[in-house]
Design an enzyme around this catalytic site. Structure first.
Site, PDB file in Angstrom:
ATOM      1  N   ASN A  41      28.367  -4.543  25.692  1.00 29.07           N
ATOM      2  CA  ASN A  41      28.849  -3.223  26.039  1.00 29.07           C
ATOM      3  C   ASN A  41      30.150  -3.352  26.832  1.00 29.07           C
ATOM      4  O   ASN A  41      30.219  -4.111  27.785  1.00 29.07           O
ATOM      5  CB  ASN A  41      27.779  -2.486  26.853  1.00 29.07           C
ATOM      6  N   HIS A  52      29.833   0.346  22.687  1.00 28.82           N
ATOM      7  CA  HIS A  52      28.487  -0.142  22.972  1.00 28.82           C
ATOM      8  C   HIS A  52      28.364  -1.595  22.544  1.00 28.82           C
ATOM      9  O   HIS A  52      29.205  -2.116  21.797  1.00 28.82           O
ATOM     10  CB  HIS A  52      27.461   0.712  22.235  1.00 28.82           C
ATOM     11  N   GLU A  54      26.371  -3.177  20.450  1.00 35.28           N
ATOM     12  CA  GLU A  54      26.291  -3.387  19.013  1.00 35.28           C
ATOM     13  C   GLU A  54      27.648  -3.142  18.354  1.00 35.28           C
ATOM     14  O   GLU A  54      28.056  -3.886  17.455  1.00 35.28           O
ATOM     15  CB  GLU A  54      25.232  -2.464  18.395  1.00 35.28           C
ATOM     16  N   SER A  77      17.024  -1.106  22.764  1.00 34.63           N
ATOM     17  CA  SER A  77      16.826  -0.275  21.577  1.00 34.63           C
ATOM     18  C   SER A  77      18.089   0.545  21.305  1.00 34.63           C
ATOM     19  O   SER A  77      18.616   1.199  22.205  1.00 34.63           O
ATOM     20  CB  SER A  77      15.623   0.648  21.800  1.00 34.63           C
ATOM     21  N   CYS A  79      20.996   3.178  20.421  1.00 32.85           N
ATOM     22  CA  CYS A  79      21.212   4.623  20.462  1.00 32.85           C
ATOM     23  C   CYS A  79      21.442   5.118  19.029  1.00 32.85           C
ATOM     24  O   CYS A  79      21.528   4.318  18.091  1.00 32.85           O
ATOM     25  CB  CYS A  79      22.427   4.944  21.341  1.00 32.85           C
ATOM     26  N   CYS A  82      24.726   3.674  17.335  1.00 31.41           N
ATOM     27  CA  CYS A  82      24.587   2.294  16.873  1.00 31.41           C
ATOM     28  C   CYS A  82      23.580   2.199  15.732  1.00 31.41           C
ATOM     29  O   CYS A  82      23.778   1.442  14.779  1.00 31.41           O
ATOM     30  CB  CYS A  82      24.197   1.393  18.032  1.00 31.41           C
ATOM     31  N   ASP A 142      26.344   6.768  30.159  1.00 33.66           N
ATOM     32  CA  ASP A 142      26.268   5.993  28.919  1.00 33.66           C
ATOM     33  C   ASP A 142      25.360   6.653  27.904  1.00 33.66           C
ATOM     34  O   ASP A 142      25.671   6.681  26.722  1.00 33.66           O
ATOM     35  CB  ASP A 142      25.775   4.570  29.197  1.00 33.66           C
TER      36      ASP A 142
END
Length: 148
Positions: A41, A52, A54, A77, A79, A82, A142
């Site tokens: 991130n 982010h 990912e 996990s 969002c 992503c 975020d």
């Protein structure tokens, strides 16, 4: 290497972001047992709301013709943004470090035929829990005040 080994690499990416003052979320992209890219991130570091973990990993992987042999490891996990990217590029498997601190969109991914493995790693949970306690307003920023 095992899922635990690759998740450890993602966790080290999360630690790097945390050390830079950012959100402790890391990701690693693996194809046929080889790391293709890793990222973390960078929202705070780059002032970029969509950076982010990912997304940073995708960016570092660069252009690819296909993702159908890729596994994405992420410490938290994903969002919806992503998750949508994972679906868009047809990544068949995602390994998630934890969903205790943020439920994210595991069920959405599964509903799209993606094989999701949830590890609920103690170290991923603890790092995110520490960050949330230290910087609750940054965490809220975020996730835009959402739970998942």
């Amino acid at each position: 290497m095992t899922d635990q080994d690759f998740m450890r690499q993602a966790y080290l990416q999360a630690l790097e972001s945390y050390g830079e003052g950012g959100l402790p979320i890391g990701a690693v992209m693996v194809e046929e047992g080889r790391v293709v890219a890793q990222g973390h991130n960078r929202r705070v570091q780059d002032g970029n709301p969509i950076a982010h973990g990912e997304m940073d990993c995708f960016l570092k992987a660069g252009r690819r013709q296909r993702y159908d042999r890729v596994t994405l490891y992420t410490t938290l996990s994903p969002c919806m943004m992503c998750s949508g990217t994972i679906v868009q590029f047809g990544i068949p498997r995602v390994v998630v470090g934890e969903d205790v601190n943020f439920k994210g969109n595991i069920e959405f991914l599964r509903s799209r035929g993606i094989d999701v493995t949830l590890m609920n790693s103690d170290e991923c949970i603890a790092l995110m829990r520490t960050f949330i306690a230290e910087k609750p307003s940054l965490w809220d920023e975020d996730i835009a005040g959402k739970d998942g």
